[in-house]
Structures are given as C-alpha cells and as structure tokens.
Design an enzyme around this catalytic site. Structure first.
Site, mmCIF file in Angstrom:
data_model
loop_
_atom_site.group_PDB
_atom_site.id
_atom_site.type_symbol
_atom_site.label_atom_id
_atom_site.label_comp_id
_atom_site.label_asym_id
_atom_site.label_seq_id
_atom_site.Cartn_x
_atom_site.Cartn_y
_atom_site.Cartn_z
ATOM 1 N N GLU A 146 -8.559 -5.352 4.634
ATOM 2 C CA GLU A 146 -8.306 -5.022 3.225
ATOM 3 C C GLU A 146 -7.083 -5.772 2.691
ATOM 4 O O GLU A 146 -7.073 -6.197 1.539
ATOM 5 C CB GLU A 146 -8.111 -3.508 3.080
ATOM 6 C CG GLU A 146 -9.445 -2.772 3.155
ATOM 7 C CD GLU A 146 -9.301 -1.272 3.349
ATOM 8 O OE1 GLU A 146 -8.876 -0.870 4.449
ATOM 9 O OE2 GLU A 146 -9.610 -0.525 2.414
ATOM 10 N N LYS A 202 3.308 0.791 3.139
ATOM 11 C CA LYS A 202 2.910 -0.245 4.099
ATOM 12 C C LYS A 202 3.003 -1.588 3.399
ATOM 13 O O LYS A 202 2.632 -1.693 2.228
ATOM 14 C CB LYS A 202 1.442 -0.025 4.507
ATOM 15 C CG LYS A 202 1.274 0.540 5.902
ATOM 16 C CD LYS A 202 -0.134 0.332 6.415
ATOM 17 C CE LYS A 202 -1.040 1.479 6.029
ATOM 18 N NZ LYS A 202 -2.375 1.427 6.595
ATOM 19 N N MET A 234 -11.818 9.201 17.237
ATOM 20 C CA MET A 234 -13.155 8.947 17.787
ATOM 21 C C MET A 234 -13.108 8.601 19.274
ATOM 22 O O MET A 234 -13.951 9.054 20.046
ATOM 23 C CB MET A 234 -13.834 7.842 16.982
ATOM 24 C CG MET A 234 -15.214 7.456 17.454
ATOM 25 S SD MET A 234 -16.369 8.870 17.518
ATOM 26 C CE MET A 234 -16.987 8.906 15.839
ATOM 27 N N ARG A 235 -12.113 7.798 19.655
ATOM 28 C CA ARG A 235 -12.034 7.401 21.066
ATOM 29 C C ARG A 235 -11.932 8.636 21.959
ATOM 30 O O ARG A 235 -12.626 8.747 22.968
ATOM 31 C CB ARG A 235 -10.803 6.531 21.255
ATOM 32 C CG ARG A 235 -11.016 5.383 22.179
ATOM 33 C CD ARG A 235 -9.835 4.447 22.170
ATOM 34 N NE ARG A 235 -9.057 4.516 20.918
ATOM 35 C CZ ARG A 235 -8.114 3.670 20.581
ATOM 36 N NH1 ARG A 235 -7.820 2.679 21.376
ATOM 37 N NH2 ARG A 235 -7.447 3.793 19.457
ATOM 38 N N ASN A 245 -10.718 6.423 9.819
ATOM 39 C CA ASN A 245 -10.395 7.849 9.687
ATOM 40 C C ASN A 245 -11.117 8.430 8.482
ATOM 41 O O ASN A 245 -11.640 9.537 8.527
ATOM 42 C CB ASN A 245 -8.884 8.038 9.547
ATOM 43 C CG ASN A 245 -8.202 7.903 10.885
ATOM 44 O OD1 ASN A 245 -8.640 8.509 11.868
ATOM 45 N ND2 ASN A 245 -7.155 7.103 10.943
ATOM 46 N N ASN A 289 0.872 -1.172 0.000
ATOM 47 C CA ASN A 289 0.000 0.000 0.000
ATOM 48 C C ASN A 289 0.914 1.228 0.000
ATOM 49 O O ASN A 289 1.445 1.607 1.045
ATOM 50 C CB ASN A 289 -0.881 -0.047 1.255
ATOM 51 C CG ASN A 289 -1.939 1.045 1.268
ATOM 52 O OD1 ASN A 289 -1.864 1.985 0.477
ATOM 53 N ND2 ASN A 289 -2.897 0.915 2.157
HETATM 54 P P1 ADP Z 1 -7.971 4.124 8.803
HETATM 55 O O1 ADP Z 1 -9.034 4.730 7.950
HETATM 56 O O2 ADP Z 1 -6.813 5.027 9.033
HETATM 57 O O3 ADP Z 1 -7.609 2.692 8.452
HETATM 58 P P2 ADP Z 1 -9.120 2.899 11.197
HETATM 59 O O4 ADP Z 1 -10.039 1.963 10.524
HETATM 60 O O5 ADP Z 1 -7.941 2.355 11.909
HETATM 61 O O6 ADP Z 1 -8.663 4.075 10.242
HETATM 62 O O7 ADP Z 1 -10.008 3.728 12.250
HETATM 63 C C1 ADP Z 1 -9.477 4.754 13.031
HETATM 64 C C2 ADP Z 1 -10.583 5.275 13.947
HETATM 65 O O8 ADP Z 1 -11.047 4.192 14.772
HETATM 66 C C3 ADP Z 1 -10.125 6.382 14.891
HETATM 67 O O9 ADP Z 1 -11.118 7.409 14.921
HETATM 68 C C4 ADP Z 1 -10.083 5.666 16.234
HETATM 69 O O10 ADP Z 1 -10.349 6.529 17.313
HETATM 70 C C5 ADP Z 1 -11.189 4.670 16.081
HETATM 71 N N1 ADP Z 1 -11.038 3.590 17.075
HETATM 72 C C6 ADP Z 1 -10.103 2.624 17.112
HETATM 73 N N2 ADP Z 1 -10.259 1.877 18.223
HETATM 74 C C7 ADP Z 1 -11.318 2.394 18.894
HETATM 75 C C8 ADP Z 1 -11.992 2.083 20.129
HETATM 76 N N3 ADP Z 1 -11.599 1.072 20.883
HETATM 77 N N4 ADP Z 1 -13.042 2.843 20.480
HETATM 78 C C9 ADP Z 1 -13.438 3.859 19.702
HETATM 79 N N5 ADP Z 1 -12.857 4.217 18.561
HETATM 80 C C10 ADP Z 1 -11.820 3.493 18.159
#
Ligand code: ADP
Length: 388
Positions: free
Chosen positions: A370, A14, A269-270, A198, A7
């Site tokens: 993915e 990556k 989000m967390r 994200n 990627n």
């Molecule tokens: P990307 O699009 O970069 O692959 P991810 O699928 O890893 O992103 O998602 C990232 C999001 O998931 C962030 O907003 C993160 O806060 C949220 N996230 C990951 N773990 C948790 C959790 N345990 N509780 C709430 N949100 C989470």
C-alpha cells in the site's frame, strides 16, 4: 522523486521515505502512543509525543538521522474515508482538508487522525505538496444496486448510510499486478481479490474496476477477521441492546473481541493454524468458519463479475498462509479451481500462480504494497498538478 508516506492513526504514525522511480524504501518507522501519558511534562513517565505535531518532529529527526538532509518532493497520506466525493487521489489544500474533516462522523477513529497529520505537516513544511490517497476511492465504481442497503431511503440521504468499501489502495494495486502477471490489459481483468490481513476484504473486479466489495458502511462488514465479526444478523445487536449492552459495549465486542479472537481466543492466523494442527478443536472450527465464509463470498463474486478470470490472494494471510489458502480453495471445486500443492507451499515475494494447469481459472498470490501505491499515486498527482 522522494515521497514521505504517512499513515496516521489516532495514537500512532507510520511513515516511509520512498524513492518512487527506484521503487525502494529509504527509511521507515512507527511512532506510537501519541497523546498517551504526559509527553515529558512533570515527573511522570514519558509515554510518547504529546500530539501529532510532536510526533512529526520525531519523524523529522529520525529521517535526518538516517538520510541527512533529503529533498522531499511531496507527502502522501493514507486517508481512510473519502466518502462519496473522492474517487481518486487529490492534491490537498484547505478546502480538501475541511472536506476530509467533514467525513469524520463516518470514520471517527481514522479521519480525525489523518486531518491532524495533514495540518501538522502544513504547519511544519507549508510549501511541501500533500496528496490524500483514499481507502474508499477504488470502490466508487460500485453500481448502486451493490452499494445500497435495503433500508428506508432517509438513512442514506440524511446519514450517508450506504456501502463504501475499504482497502481500495491495495485492491487497485493488486488488480494491476495480477493483470500484468496474466499478460492482460488491466481493463480486461475480471477477477476476485482476497485481501486477508488483520482486517480482511474481498473485491469483485470487472474490467479492472471494483464492482462489489465485502466491507460496507464501515470496515466491519463482510469476512471473519482477526478481531472483527464480519457479517451477522443485525437483530443480534437489537437483542443485546434490549439486554442492557451499550453501543460502546457492542462496538468493542464486534471490533475487538470477535473474529478469530472470539472463536479461537487468538487473532493471529499463524497461531490459530498451529493450534488447529496441534488438535485444538476451537482453532479448527475458527478456521472452518473463516474459510467457509470467504469461499461463499468468492462464489458470489464469481457471479457478480459474470465469471472471474482469476482468484488472487494478498496481504499477511493471503501471501503467507498456504494452509488457509488450501482450506478456502478446497471449497471452490465447484468452480473448477484446483491448487497445485507444491506451488502453494512455495515461499516467494514475487507475484505467482499457485494453481494446476487443469484449474479452470488460475489462482494467484500477489504481494500487496500500500505504501508503494500511495507513493506512486502521490508522485503522479504532483506531476500532473505542475504540468502546463
Ligand atoms: P494488517 O491488516 O495489520 O496490515 P497483515 O497484512 O500484516 O495485517 O496480516 C496479518 C496477518 O497475517 C496475521 O493474522 C498473521 O498471523 C498473518 N501472517 C503473517 N505471516 C504469516 C505466516 N507466515 N503464516 C500464516 N499467517 C501469517
């Protein structure tokens, strides 16, 4: 069969080496800061590899250090934009590489990096088959009334301005896993899939095919995301342009400073959920805007598929944030959707149902992968290309 999944971003690469039959990752890593700094020349600080070819040397060294001399059978590339041409993964040759390059204007940050990665591998391992797996391909089944923007036809015919959709590899993978969880053949699966990372997008699936999706010409359209605005009135951009904002200013604001970041000052989000639970009014409003917008999309896609048979959450937020899932589904009572609070809070890496038995349609959490999907697609393309 061992597949190297790549990627490439503009300044990062990556990778994973996967055993496709066993469905496991043998090693993985991330090379960052490609082209940043001097790559070791002079006496300045070494920031990162000079280019994608040098990054690939680092990947090669890391793979050898971890696995000795593994026999790679193929390389699978995540390619962001496949335009109108690519509806499925393809074996890469020079013509395909040039076709991906011709799509650079549609994905100026992503496709050039993909092409650099492909060329670097062709040079280093000329005999290794390479497969391109496109983020847009799964959405080639959108009907024209869903992919058209209501603007003069010339914008489409001369500039390719239409809706393409993204995250297709994830939406397709999750569609198959959700259908399996419900014991349905995939061509009988009608549902709504919310990929919430994200970047975030929601897709309407009819008979296993994508018939609408919230991202459009670029991955900016649709849902409120970590740092992206999603939908807004396009006149805002005209207004800002008349007030002296440059295209770059507007691009940065919409892609990097908006979404949760713009509303709550944090794109994670967390953290936003924690802040909201701690009484932060801006964080609470950011969650309300984000969940409300997603709920509206789910309602409209329920209509698009003539009645969904399931609602599916996936990716970082969709898989992990029980609070966000609850906020969204609370707004879906009109569809007869009802979460089981206990099931919703349970943590698991397995696909699962989180709705009550009384819910009119089931709500599922299905982890996406993915890289696994890319490795499997790569293996399938390579096998079909050598079959008699
Ligand atoms: P990307 O699009 O970069 O692959 P991810 O699928 O890893 O992103 O998602 C990232 C999001 O998931 C962030 O907003 C993160 O806060 C949220 N996230 C990951 N773990 C948790 C959790 N345990 N509780 C709430 N949100 C989470």
């Amino acid at each position: 069969m061992l597949v190297l999944v790549i990627n490439s971003g503009s300044s990062s690469l990556k990778y994973q080496v996967r055993d496709v039959a066993a469905g496991i990752v043998l090693t993985e890593g991330l090379i960052e800061k490609i082209g940043v700094g001097n790559g070791g020349d002079g006496d300045g600080e070494i920031e990162g590899p000079r280019d994608h070819a040098e990054a690939l040397e680092q990947v090669d060294a890391a793979i050898h250090a971890e696995l000795g001399d593994p026999e790679l059978a193929a390389v699978g590339h995540r390619v962001v934009h496949g335009g109108e041409r690519f509806a499925k993964p393809v074996l890469i040759d020079n013509e395909i590489t040039r076709a991906i390059e011709r799509l650079n204007p549609l994905a100026p940050l992503h496709n050039p990096a993909n092409v650099l990665g492909i060329r670097a591998i062709s040079k280093k391992w000329p005999d290794l088959p390479q497969v391109a797996v496109f983020d847009t391909a799964f959405h080639r089944t959108l009907p024209e009334y869903a992919w058209r923007y209501a603007v003069p036809d010339e914008l489409y015919t001369n500039h390719g301005i239409r809706r393409y959709g993204f995250h297709g590899t994830s939406h397709e993978y999750v569609t198959h896993r959700a259908a399996a969880l419900l014991d349905l053949p995939v061509d009988e699966f009608d549902g709504v899939i919310a990929h919430l990372g994200n970047g975030a997008s929601v897709t309407a699936i009819l008979g296993g095919h994508s018939v609408d999706t919230s991202m459009g010409f670029t991955p900016l359209e649709g849902l409120v995301m970590g740092t992206r605005s999603g939908d807004l009135d396009p006149s805002i951009l005209v207004f800002l342009g008349r007030n002296g904002w440059t295209p770059e200013d507007i691009d940065t604001m919409l892609n990097r400073e908006s979404g949760l970041m713009g509303l709550a000052g944090n794109n994670d989000m967390r953290s936003v959920v924690e802040a909201s639970e701690g009484g932060d009014a801006k964080a609470a409003m950011a969650l309300a805007v984000t969940s409300y917008r997603l709920a509206k999309y789910i309602g409209s896609y329920h209509v698009a598929v003539g009645g969904a048979k399931a609602l599916v959450f996936t990716a970082g937020i969709g898989e992990n944030s029980h609070q966000f899932r609850a906020l969204v589904t609370d707004r879906l009572r009109a569809l007869g959707i009802e979460l089981d609070a206990g099931l919703n809070r349970q943590r698991s890496r397995e696909p699962r149902v989180i709705s009550t038995a009384a819910s009119v349609i089931p709500v599922l959490v299905v982890p996406t992968d993915e890289e696994r999907a890319i490795a499997e697609a790569t293996s399938a393309v390579v096998h079909s290309s050598i079959a008699p």
